[in-house]
Design a protein around this motif. Sequence first.
Motif, short mmCIF file in Angstrom:
data_model
loop_
_atom_site.label_atom_id
_atom_site.label_comp_id
_atom_site.label_asym_id
_atom_site.label_seq_id
_atom_site.Cartn_x
_atom_site.Cartn_y
_atom_site.Cartn_z
N GLY A 1 0.80 -1.21 0.00
CA GLY A 1 0.00 0.00 0.00
C GLY A 1 0.83 1.26 0.00
N ASP A 2 0.44 2.24 0.85
CA ASP A 2 1.13 3.53 0.89
C ASP A 2 2.58 3.38 1.31
N GLN A 3 2.85 2.39 2.17
CA GLN A 3 4.23 2.14 2.58
C GLN A 3 5.11 1.92 1.37
N PHE A 4 4.65 1.08 0.47
CA PHE A 4 5.46 0.68 -0.68
C PHE A 4 5.71 1.86 -1.61
N ILE A 5 4.75 2.77 -1.71
CA ILE A 5 4.89 3.92 -2.60
C ILE A 5 5.81 4.97 -2.00
N SER A 6 5.71 5.18 -0.66
CA SER A 6 6.43 6.29 -0.04
C SER A 6 7.90 5.99 0.20
N LEU A 7 8.28 4.71 0.30
CA LEU A 7 9.68 4.38 0.56
C LEU A 7 10.48 4.42 -0.73
N THR A 8 11.78 4.67 -0.60
CA THR A 8 12.64 4.79 -1.77
C THR A 8 13.47 3.54 -1.95
N THR A 9 13.68 3.15 -3.21
CA THR A 9 14.45 1.95 -3.49
C THR A 9 15.93 2.15 -3.20
N THR A 10 16.40 3.39 -3.24
CA THR A 10 17.84 3.62 -3.04
C THR A 10 18.29 3.29 -1.63
N GLN A 11 17.36 3.27 -0.67
CA GLN A 11 17.74 3.00 0.72
C GLN A 11 17.47 1.55 1.13
N GLU A 12 17.03 0.73 0.19
CA GLU A 12 16.68 -0.67 0.46
C GLU A 12 15.54 -0.79 1.46
N ASN A 13 14.74 0.27 1.60
CA ASN A 13 13.65 0.23 2.56
C ASN A 13 12.49 -0.63 2.09
N LEU A 14 12.52 -1.04 0.83
CA LEU A 14 11.42 -1.85 0.33
C LEU A 14 11.54 -3.31 0.76
N ALA A 15 12.68 -3.70 1.29
CA ALA A 15 12.84 -5.08 1.74
C ALA A 15 11.89 -5.36 2.89
N PRO A 16 11.40 -6.59 3.03
CA PRO A 16 10.47 -6.91 4.12
C PRO A 16 11.12 -6.68 5.49
N GLU A 17 10.29 -6.32 6.45
CA GLU A 17 10.76 -6.28 7.83
C GLU A 17 10.96 -7.71 8.32
N LYS A 18 12.01 -7.92 9.11
CA LYS A 18 12.29 -9.24 9.65
C LYS A 18 12.07 -9.21 11.17
N PHE A 19 11.31 -10.19 11.66
CA PHE A 19 11.00 -10.30 13.08
C PHE A 19 11.60 -11.60 13.62
N THR A 20 12.43 -11.48 14.65
CA THR A 20 13.01 -12.65 15.31
C THR A 20 12.58 -12.63 16.77
N ASN A 21 11.89 -13.68 17.18
CA ASN A 21 11.30 -13.69 18.51
C ASN A 21 11.82 -14.87 19.34
N TYR A 22 12.23 -14.58 20.58
CA TYR A 22 12.64 -15.59 21.54
C TYR A 22 11.70 -15.51 22.74
N GLU A 23 11.29 -16.66 23.25
CA GLU A 23 10.34 -16.65 24.36
C GLU A 23 10.61 -17.82 25.30
N LEU A 24 10.46 -17.55 26.58
CA LEU A 24 10.60 -18.56 27.63
C LEU A 24 9.44 -18.37 28.59
N GLY A 25 8.68 -19.43 28.85
CA GLY A 25 7.50 -19.24 29.69
C GLY A 25 7.06 -20.50 30.39
N ALA A 26 5.99 -20.34 31.16
CA ALA A 26 5.44 -21.46 31.93
C ALA A 26 3.95 -21.26 32.11
N LYS A 27 3.23 -22.38 32.27
CA LYS A 27 1.80 -22.36 32.54
C LYS A 27 1.50 -23.36 33.66
N TRP A 28 0.71 -22.91 34.63
CA TRP A 28 0.34 -23.75 35.76
C TRP A 28 -1.17 -23.77 35.88
N ASP A 29 -1.76 -24.93 35.66
CA ASP A 29 -3.19 -25.11 35.84
C ASP A 29 -3.45 -25.42 37.31
#
Length: 263
Positions: free
Chosen positions: A61-89
Amino acid sequence: IKVVLGLRYDDFRITSTNRVNNFRATRSDGKWSPRAGLIFKPQENISIYSSFSRSFLPRSGDQFISLTTTQENLAPEKFTNYELGAKWDIRPDLNVTAALFQLDRANATTPDPANPLTSINVGETRTKGLELALTGRLLPDWQMSAGYTWQDGTLRGNDNVRLGQLPKHQFSLWNRYDVSDALGLGLGVIHQSSQFATISNAVRLPAFTRIDAAAYYDLTDAVKLQLNVENLTDADYFPSAHTDNNISTGRPLNAKLTLRMKF
């Protein structure tokens, strides 16, 4: 012990044309998104887990139009997630959960603090946090849902720049008490600490607390009424912002009546 493994391949192909200046932009990206997790159950009602995942979000959408190719801003955003948790019933109808997480974003973009119609690339960000929750029935007629989140997000390489619209503390509590088989009453509170409007860190949105209530009434097994009242104290608050000078206001005292019917 349970092991969870997953792998997904995404092929992003985007084409856009700016009708104002006839600028055409195209991009194609192929990305692998892995996922891995380990679940350990020392006993039947307790789970301890760790997980890793990576995903991508293409421009559009508008993101793709407003960003410039010269800055490589059109590349997808990358998300890396780490998680440690617990559940107690604690019981079949009452449980406690806890999780520590870290979310790293690469090639991250955000709206320009001075102009919401354009985006700027901020490089890499890191958000660390803790989530706690208690959900279920405390008594046969009393249900509760409580949650607390602590988050801290900064630019990688510059810990003095805080991420916009990321309050450090958030708390929510909702209670429902069934007065009878037909009538139930609800009361809750939402609290959010102060936060910066944008990544410029020039404008801070103040902390706020909002109190809500509800009433539930079953006319028959098939017809139910629900009344929700939001912001009982008519507090002034600002939950979000588009830019440093475009701040969203919270809704004043308001009510909504809902009728549900089953056929």
